[in-house]
Every structure is written in C-alpha cells, then in structure tokens.
Design an enzyme around this catalytic site. Structure first.
Site: not given
Ligand code: BES
Ligand code: MN
Ligand code: ZN
Length: 493
Positions: A271, A352, A266, A289, A348, A278, A350
């Site tokens: 993020d 996956r 990933k 991230d 959020d 967030k 994201e």
C-alpha cells in the site's frame, strides 16, 4: 517441535531440562517431590530468597543431585493466595519459552499441573503453552544467505502427573494446529511485496486445496471481476502491474446445506497510498497491508489440519495499491458491485474499496455470519495501540461471540461503536458516498462504509492495523487474529 504427553512421578523423569512451578504458599507438589530426592535442595534455595515470588520469575538449577533430570527450571507463579490471572500465567509461559530458547538442551519436560488459573482448565493451560513454544521457535530466514544455527531443542514432553492425559493430548493437537496457521500467517506477512503479490496469495490458496477433498479454491481475475461489476475493488489495482485477485476458498467440512461462516481478509500486498501517496518513513511496513488476508489463509490451514466439521468460506480481496498514469485519481467515481457509487476522495483509503465488493459477493454464500479482517485504519492504532484489535459489528450476538473467543484465545479485541451519526460523515456531493469520513472516528467511519454493504447478514469487522505486526528491532508479522478466529469457529461446534 515434537510434543509428547506423559504421566508419571516428577522426580523420576529423565529430561535435559525439567520445568516445574511453585508459589510462595509453600513448595508445590512437584517441587516437594524434587526437594525430597535432592535432600531439601529446593527448600534451602527458596529460604535463601533466590526466587522472587512474582509470576514469571524463575531460577535455573544447572544440576539437581539425585533427580533424574539434568537441569531444573523452577518458575514462580506468585504468592499463591488465589488462582492466577490469565495474564500472569502467560508470564509464566513466556519465562519457560525464554529458557527453552536460551539453553542448549535437546529435550524438555514441562509440568504445569501446579498452576491454578482462574476459570481456565488444564486444556487451556497446555494449549497456551504449546502455542507459545511454537510461536517462540518461529523463524523467518528465507532471505538470509546464512541462516542462524538451528535451535537445539527438538522435543517437549508435557508431564501431567495428576490431571489425566486426555485434556493435555487434545490441547497439544489444537495448540499445534493454531500455532501452525498463525505461523503461516506470519510468513505470508513477512514476505516482501515483490514476492508476495496477489497472484502469489492466490497460488498459496490453490496449493492448500490440492489433494484436499473438503477444500476447493477458486480465483477470480480482473476480467471475471469486471463482469461482476466489481469496479470498486478493481479501481485499487489500476495503477499496478500486478493483477488483482479475488480468492475464494470453500471448505465443506460440515453438513450439506449448513450455512457457512465467511471469513474475508484485506490483501493489499503493498500500500503506497496510490496517488494520495503515503509519506516515505516506514513505508516498507505497508508490505504488511495483506496481514488480514494472511490471517485468513492461516485459519484455513488450521481448520484443514483440525478437519473441523463445519462449512467455512475463506475469501481474500487482493490488490496492489500503486501510483501511475493508470492509477485511480482522487475525485474519481466508481460503481461498486452492489450498484452503490463511491467518490474516491483519497486513494489511500483503499482497503474498504476492495472489501466492499467482496462483502457484496459474500451474499451468494447465504452466510451464517461474515467476519472481515483488515489492516484498515491508522486511526485504530491511535485508539487501541498495538495490544488490542478493533471490533465493529452490525450484530451484538456476533460481536459477543468474537469477544468471548478473543478472551479465551488471549488474542484481545475491543468493540467500538458504529451508527448513523458517524455514517453521515461519509456523505458525498457527487456520489452515494465518499470513501473517507474525515479524521474524527476514522476507524468507525471506515466500518460504517463497510456496513453499507453488509445489510444481508450478521457481520463483524476486525481492524488489525495495530496488532498485525511489530515495528522496530522486532519487526515482523504477529499472525493475529488467527487464535481468535479459530477459537470463534471452535466455539460454534
Ligand atoms: N493500510 C492503511 C492503514 C494503516 C496505516 C495500517 C498505518 C497500519 C498502519 C490504510 O489503507 C490507510 O492508508 N488508511 C488511511 C485511511 C485514511 C486515508 C482515511 C489511514 O489510516 O490513514
Ligand atoms: Mn491505504
Ligand atoms: Zn491499506
């Protein structure tokens, strides 16, 4: 750091610092040898109780009369009734590294022949030592106008008086390669989001392939991904000025036709949460991230260095998750490359969304196994804390192989279940699935989401949300799980 392996008598070794170990059952062979030349100096020190017999406790002798070394570090390994537990050996190693960093010595010689670690050999001991030294001497100072003074230590000699030098030499090579890849991953993780964006990651992958006949890097941009129907991946970068990238590193070290292991990371280079923004506190840490991606690039660096004779594909799904007028809205529905539709209830979640399309793409490699690595869920930090990586899999054999590797590499993981009870939490009124499954079992439902895209091959998912970096005063990327993944690959040989 320069590493050398040498054999010879301990008391005769010239070194700025000599490191030996002992336990409570009596002087170890190395300690006896020093004791003999120095007229019983160690015996008197130990008699006086200056060294507590606990793994990792140590005493530094600034002068050792009659011995060839300048200073001596005597490290306790324990009481000595039985072989050491691995974690106690790691305490010994940490004590050694701390002294190497603290002193002003230029060269050190370390003998770990006298430590006995349960079920582990000289190779393992030396590799752990080399990895820990390289880890300890890592620095990230690219953005400091005045870097701290350079470390004085330049050379470490591994002294093996009785074990033969071959295992130690091999261990040094492997340890250096693993530490190198791990430090590459740390640096990529530590770089800020304004530097380390998807295109930057793609350039790193291209650079690695330059001049290497076994490695080919291909990068798919947004237009390429649109053609492939990767609307789930693309939806994540919709709000960002940075172009999303799917990075493909094809390493052909094995026989033609041998099925590859695919490693997927990933790579959310920042993020914010997107429109499901967030909270502000510690949001800077969301530059980490992309640590899954960093670990894949790290492993690729390691295998290139080791010239592993096997076929491996490294994939990175890179995007930046930003809010803007072009960003994906909560409630938006996208069609993934697999044809399955996804209702994005929370922008959020994201990770996956980028991974699922990459997992579908991975099918074309006809992989032996696919392992994805992701800072996927805050829930994993709650479940396992910062010590253990979450492991979820659709294949028990693969899960066991990864757990074995993680134990060998001292890069711990713990398996969590997946299953249809959890999977049902992803039901959507409007699409084939939602991208969130509620708070209960958040790590598991995230993996269940991914599992819907991995039916074609054995697959495992590593959730490194808790283990990829540290916060607070020691804020920085850990480079995990480079050791575990490399060990897993080595175990396939
Ligand atoms: N990157 C985060 C997960 C994360 C959070 C890792 C904190 C490490 C520390 C991920 O993209 C995310 O935001 N996940 C959400 C999922 C939720 C909306 C279902 C989370 O964990 O809160
Ligand atoms: Mn997120
Ligand atoms: Zn994320």
């Amino acid at each position: 750091m320069e590493f050398v392996v040498k054999s010879g008598a301990v008391a005769k070794q010239k070194a700025g610092l000599l490191v030996i170990t002992t336990d409570q059952s009596g002087l170890s062979p190395a300690a006896s040898a020093i004791d003999e030349v120095s007229n019983g100096m160690l015996t008197s020190i130990l008699k006086r109780g200056d060294l507590p017999y606990k793994a990792g406790k140590s005493v530094l002798l600034p002068v050792v009369p009659e011995a060839a070394c300048d200073q001596l570090l005597l490290v306790a390994t324990g009481e000595g009734k039985s072989a050491l537990k691995e974690k106690d050996y790691i305490k010994v190693v940490k004590a050694i590294v701390a002294q190497l960093k603290a002193g002003t010595i230029k060269d050190a010689m370390i003998c770990v022949d006298d430590v006995d670690v349960a079920e582990r050999d000289q190779f393992w001991k030396v590799r752990q030592l080399v990895e820990a030294i390289e880890y300890g001497f890592y620095r990230f100072e690219e953005f400091k106008s005045k870097p701290a003074p350079a470390a004085t230590l330049k050379k470490v000699t591994i002294l093996t008086d009785r074990k033969g030098s071959k295992p130690s030499k091999d261990a040094v090579e492997q340890g250096k390669a693993i530490a190198f890849g791990r430090n590459v991953a740390r640096t990529l993780g530590n770089l800020p989001g304004n530097v380390c964006h998807p295109t930057f990651l793609a350039d790193q992958a291209k650079d690695l392939a330059k001049g290497n006949a076994k490695l080919t890097t291909k990068v798919l941009g947004e237009a390429d991904m649109k053609k492939l129907g990767m609307h789930s991946l693309l939806s994540v970068g919709n709000g960002s000025a940075q172009e999303s990238k799917l990075i493909l590193m094809d390493y052909k070290g094995g026989k033609k036709g041998d099925k590859p292991v695919v490693l997927l990371g990933k790579g959310i280079t920042f993020d914010t949460g997107g429109i499901s923004l967030k909270p502000g506190a510690a949001m800077d840490e969301m530059k980490f991230d992309m640590c899954g991606a960093a670990s894949i690039l790290g492993v690729m660096n390691t295998i290139v260095q080791l010239e592993l004779p096997m076929n491996i594909v490294g994939m990175v799904a890179a995007a930046e998750n930003m809010p803007s007028s072009t960003a994906t809205r909560p409630g938006d529905i996208v069609t993934s490359m697999s044809g399955k539709t996804i209702e994005i209830l929370n922008t959020d979640a994201e990770g996956r969304l980028v991974l699922c399309d990459a997992l579908t793409y991975a099918e074309r490699y006809k992989p032996k196994a696919v392992v994805d690595v992701a800072t996927l869920t805050g829930a994993c930090v709650i479940a396992l804390g910062h010590h253990t990586t979450g492991l979820l899999s659709n294949n028990d054999e693969l899960a066991q192989q990864l757990l074995t590797a993680s134990n060998e590499a001292m890069d711990k993981a713990w398996q969590l279940p997946i299953g249809e009870e959890y999977d049902a939490q992803l039901d959507s009124n409007f699409a084939d699935m939602a991208n969130i499954g509620g708070r209960p079992g958040g790590t598991i439902t995230a993996a269940c989401f991914l599992a819907r895209f991995t039916e074609a091959y054995p697959w495992a998912h590593l959730d490194i949300a808790g283990t990829a970096w540290s916060s607070g005063k020691d804020k920085g990327a850990s480079g995990r799980p480079v050791p575990m993944l490399t060990q897993y690959l080595l175990n396939q040989l």
